[in-house]
Write a protein that holds these residues in place. Structure first.
Motif, PDB file in Angstrom:
ATOM      1  N   PHE A   1       0.823  -1.216   0.000  1.00  0.00           N
ATOM      2  CA  PHE A   1       0.000   0.000   0.000  1.00  0.00           C
ATOM      3  C   PHE A   1       0.860   1.270   0.000  1.00  0.00           C
ATOM      4  O   PHE A   1       0.492   2.272  -0.609  1.00  0.00           O
ATOM      5  N   PHE A   2       2.010   1.237   0.689  1.00  0.00           N
ATOM      6  CA  PHE A   2       2.919   2.390   0.671  1.00  0.00           C
ATOM      7  C   PHE A   2       3.361   2.693  -0.768  1.00  0.00           C
ATOM      8  O   PHE A   2       3.415   3.851  -1.189  1.00  0.00           O
ATOM      9  N   ILE A   3       3.685   1.644  -1.514  1.00  0.00           N
ATOM     10  CA  ILE A   3       4.152   1.808  -2.893  1.00  0.00           C
ATOM     11  C   ILE A   3       3.055   2.399  -3.768  1.00  0.00           C
ATOM     12  O   ILE A   3       3.274   3.358  -4.526  1.00  0.00           O
ATOM     13  N   VAL A   4       1.861   1.850  -3.662  1.00  0.00           N
ATOM     14  CA  VAL A   4       0.727   2.334  -4.471  1.00  0.00           C
ATOM     15  C   VAL A   4       0.421   3.792  -4.148  1.00  0.00           C
ATOM     16  O   VAL A   4       0.216   4.622  -5.043  1.00  0.00           O
ATOM     17  N   SER A   5       0.408   4.131  -2.863  1.00  0.00           N
ATOM     18  CA  SER A   5       0.065   5.487  -2.441  1.00  0.00           C
ATOM     19  C   SER A   5       1.116   6.509  -2.877  1.00  0.00           C
ATOM     20  O   SER A   5       0.782   7.613  -3.324  1.00  0.00           O
ATOM     21  N   ALA A   6       2.396   6.153  -2.746  1.00  0.00           N
ATOM     22  CA  ALA A   6       3.457   7.088  -3.109  1.00  0.00           C
ATOM     23  C   ALA A   6       3.376   7.451  -4.589  1.00  0.00           C
ATOM     24  O   ALA A   6       3.492   8.621  -4.967  1.00  0.00           O
ATOM     25  N   TRP A   7       3.161   6.450  -5.428  1.00  0.00           N
ATOM     26  CA  TRP A   7       3.049   6.715  -6.867  1.00  0.00           C
ATOM     27  C   TRP A   7       1.782   7.514  -7.183  1.00  0.00           C
ATOM     28  O   TRP A   7       1.823   8.541  -7.870  1.00  0.00           O
TER      29      TRP A   7
END
Length: 474
Positions: free
Chosen positions: A94-100
């Motif tokens: 979720f961190f990866i998806v949100s950052a992008w």
């Protein structure tokens, strides 16, 4: 495996491994801090990109916190079903998806969706990382290892503040285009992709919490993990202790365990956890973390100076947390909490006093005299130091260790929901308080909350220093 490592795993505690896997868990804390702090330098960009007013801007900033509340709630309860490590793995994704997504967003609605996804990750990491550390670390240095989680959080905040400052400086402002034609504020979000990917990869190499495995009836796997952590003999003894602590309740952990069997009411320990989680936010710390750039610009500092002040606050916070690492297993949790509350009450009152003695310029902007400006800046950073010596790390340490094994996941879920719910309330209302009653009155409210928290700690909080998790009572 080397002969030295083999000997250590058979004969005694593998301290190096315990510290290593705890550090992996704290990467979640770093991302918690980075994702929370990165918004600080992007507020002007959000206003310009989406044409939002004070209320909408406040919601854009605070929207992540709604996801945090949901993430903390479900991570706490789902962790009892699927495991602490599994929930941290989902958080990394979720961190990866949100950052992008936060960087690529073209509307307030799209931005809010991605920030809420990031909130799921932050909420999960906020409760799972300290819980995991508490469940693998020995009691004698559990507080120090769990405090490293707060150092990671503040390091994440510091890294976000520093990267925001450098990106804005390279681009000349957060609104100016940087690389590939995208504005600097968008790159502020994309920087997070690197530590998020590292977290995901590192989690694949750490074991599941042995206390979770025992609670799920996976005795053999738990014994293997405990032997790796504590050695064969000590691991076997620890396995018996964990099983004994769960012997009274043969069912798997569930939310209804938070109710007392004798009275049918919510256990007192749950209310103490909720109180700790709520007071940590009512003192207004995230106004400094989320709106630091806006706050200092509101009293006459330039954008570059305001972002640099954030970097200073982040560095002071890390230093304060290092002090806590040295003290928490010596003086205990409770003294740090009430001393921190008293220090925050005084320093917040001084900030409010400085703001109250400012004047408005022709544009209606608050201006401070030289002396009052210095007082506000010094008192605000003293406040940050007191917070990070006490409530910042100690609240998370206590939530990770204060609940009995049977209710740890559920207790963290409720406390995490309270923490992020109050965080959302404080963050969302600050722009409206700034425009309505002004900075002085807003900081007066935070000072009052800090003062009340002194009495809460003295009356309701019990010391957990040096106690095994199996000795915690609900």
């Amino acid at each position: 495996m080397s002969s030295a490592t083999l000997e250590r795993s058979i004969g005694g505690e593998n301290t190096r491994l315990i510290i290593l896997i705890s550090c992996v868990a704290t990467i979640g804390g770093f991302l918690f801090g980075f994702d929370s702090g990165v918004i600080n330098g992007t507020v002007d960009g959000l206003k310009a990109a989406f044409g939002s007013d004070a209320a909408v801007t406040g919601f854009n900033v605070a929207s992540m916190l709604l996801g945090c509340a949901v993430g903390a709630w479900f991570a706490g309860t789902l962790a009892d079903r699927y495991g602490r490590r599994t929930m941290m793995l989902w958080a990394a994704v979720f961190f990866i998806v949100s950052a992008w997504g936060s960087g690529i967003a073209t509307s307030s609605m799209e931005f809010v969706v991605y920030r809420i996804i990031g909130g799921f990750a932050v909420g999960a990491a906020s409760v799972m990382s300290p819980a995991y550390i508490a469940e693998v670390a020995p009691a004698r240095y559990r507080g120090r290892l769990a405090t490293v989680q707060q150092i990671a959080i503040i390091s994440g905040l510091f890294a976000a503040f520093l990267s925001n400052y450098l990106l804005a400086k390279v681009a000349t402002s957060s609104l100016a285009p940087l690389w590939l034609g995208y504005e600097a504020w968008r790159w502020m979000f994309w920087i997070e992709l690197a530590p998020a990917a590292l977290f995901l990869i590192a989690l694949c190499f750490i074991p599941e919490s042995p206390r979770y495995l025992v609670a799920r009836g996976l005795r053999e796997r738990a014994g293997t993990v405990l032997a790796r952590l504590y050695g064969t003999d000590q691991g076997a003894r620890k396995l018996v202790e964990i099983e004994a602590s769960l012997a009274e309740d043969h069912h798997r952990p569930r939310l209804s365990d938070l109710l007392s069997k004798s009275t049918g009411k919510i256990r007192p320990i749950v209310w103490v956890g909720v109180g700790l989680a709520t007071f940590q936010q009512l003192v207004g710390i995230n106004v400094v973390f989320y709106y630091g750039a806006v706050l200092w610009q509101a009293v006459g500092f330039s954008e570059q100076d305001a972002l640099l002040i954030n970097v200073l606050s982040g560095a002071l916070s890390i230093g304060a947390c290092i002090v806590t690492v040295l003290l928490i297993d010596k003086v205990g949790r409770k003294p740090l909490l009430w001393v921190g509350s008293a220090g925050m009450a005084v320093s917040l009152a001084l900030v409010a006093f400085a703001f109250a003695n400012g004047s408005l310029d022709a544009a209606g902007k608050l201006q401070l005299s030289g002396n009052m400006g210095v007082l506000a800046l010094v008192a605000a950073n003293v406040y940050v130091i007191f917070f990070n010596v006490s409530w910042g790390p100690v609240m998370w340490v206590m939530l990770g260790e204060m609940f009995p094994n049977q209710i740890r996941g559920s207790g963290l879920a409720v406390a995490g929901l309270a923490q992020w719910g109050s965080n959302f309330l404080i963050t969302w209302t600050f722009p409206m308080l700034l425009a309505g009653i002004g900075l002085a009155a807003a900081y007066g409210l935070y000072a009052a909350a800090a003062l009340i928290s002194v009495f809460f700690v003295l009356k309701f909080v019990h010391e957990t220093k040096g106690r095994e998790l199996e000795q915690m009572e609900g």
